[in-house]
Write an enzyme that holds these catalytic residues in place. Structure first.
Site, mmCIF file in Angstrom:
data_model
loop_
_atom_site.group_PDB
_atom_site.id
_atom_site.type_symbol
_atom_site.label_atom_id
_atom_site.label_comp_id
_atom_site.label_asym_id
_atom_site.label_seq_id
_atom_site.Cartn_x
_atom_site.Cartn_y
_atom_site.Cartn_z
ATOM 1 N N SER A 33 34.077 23.777 20.834
ATOM 2 C CA SER A 33 33.395 23.180 19.685
ATOM 3 C C SER A 33 31.937 22.932 20.039
ATOM 4 O O SER A 33 31.418 23.519 20.979
ATOM 5 C CB SER A 33 34.123 21.889 19.277
ATOM 6 O OG SER A 33 33.646 21.438 18.033
ATOM 7 N N ASN A 34 31.257 22.083 19.298
ATOM 8 C CA ASN A 34 29.850 21.759 19.569
ATOM 9 C C ASN A 34 29.580 20.318 19.146
ATOM 10 O O ASN A 34 30.464 19.643 18.631
ATOM 11 C CB ASN A 34 28.932 22.756 18.842
ATOM 12 C CG ASN A 34 29.129 22.713 17.342
ATOM 13 O OD1 ASN A 34 28.817 21.719 16.690
ATOM 14 N ND2 ASN A 34 29.688 23.781 16.784
#
Ligand code: CTP
Ligand code: CA
Length: 227
Positions: A33-34
């Site tokens: 993810s980020n």
């Protein structure tokens, strides 16, 4: 500035906004993810609802409260975000892609937790995710007015303009994320709204205030295009 906000600017319009990160699973307990907080997308949803639009927010996993009068569809992966974006797209007048979509996802999702092996180096195989905003912009005559974001660390306007063209967007919001005072996890932001023939700079402000100015500008450009 809040007083200048035109409350009816999007009356009768249906606006779809993507927000937050996507989460791409590797196995039942892990994902890629980020750091997107979703703040900008949620603030845009609130501002669009305040401007009189009916708003659907398509959100990756974030810890924010859904603004009042906003219909929120929760998703995890880019593929789910694309499917939710295309659902009911015929009804959509204005599509704003504020999500930080993972560019790649693991080729395969393991059914069981991946075990640590004896090797020191572990390689992951990734495959490209669909480009949601480019897919929407490419829908043809019935497509909504389509707005993207470009988070860049250098040559911000140049890269934003090339994304505008490559993805076939009507507008792109250029965001300089090299400035630690603004961007991803910050409460403030400053952006430049780039279209084929002009650039409008919106100076640093809270994401809430900036979202109102952005919605005002986007509504103006949108009206121009439908004249
Ligand atoms: N976007 C999207 N679907 C993707 C990737 C990006 O809808 N799979 C949208 C984002 O929501 C944003 C715009 O495209 O509105 C630009 O995202 P960005 O990550 O800056 O562009 P990329 O084309 O992925 O290019 P890069 O990450 O290499 O700069
Ligand atoms: Ca990207």
């Amino acid at each position: 500035a809040a007083e200048q906000f035109e409350y009816g600017a999007l009356a009768g319009k249906h606006v779809v906004i993507t927000a937050g990160p996507t989460r791409e699973p590797l196995d039942p307990v892990r994902y890629i993810s980020n750091h997107s907080s979703g703040k900008m997308g949620y603030a845009l949803a609130e501002a669009a609802a305040d401007a009189g639009a009916s708003v659907r927010l398509i959100s990756g996993p974030v810890t924010l409260q859904v603004p009042p009068r906003v219909d929120c569809i929760q998703v995890e992966t880019a593929e789910q975000m694309l499917a939710a974006s295309l659902d009911d797209i015929d009804r959509c007048d204005l599509f704003i892609a504020a999500a930080a979509v993972a560019d790649y996802r693991p080729v395969a999702v393991e059914e069981h937790k991946i075990k640590k092996g004896s090797e020191e180096i572990m390689e992951l195989r990734l495959t490209k995710n669909p480009d949601i905003v480019a897919t929407v912009a490419g829908l043809g005559a019935q497509r909504p007015y389509t707005v993207g974001f470009a988070a860049e660390t250098r040559d911000v306007i140049g890269y934003a303009r090339s994304k505008l063209i490559r993805k076939g967007l009507d507008l792109i919001v250029a965001n300089d994320v090299s400035n630690p005072e603004i961007g991803f996890n910050s409460d403030d932001n400053a952006v430049t709204l780039v279209s084929a023939d002009d650039e409008v700079s919106l100076p640093q402000a809270s994401k809430r205030q900036l979202a109102r100015r952005l919605i005002e500008q986007i509504a103006q450009h949108y009206k121009q295009s439908t004249k």
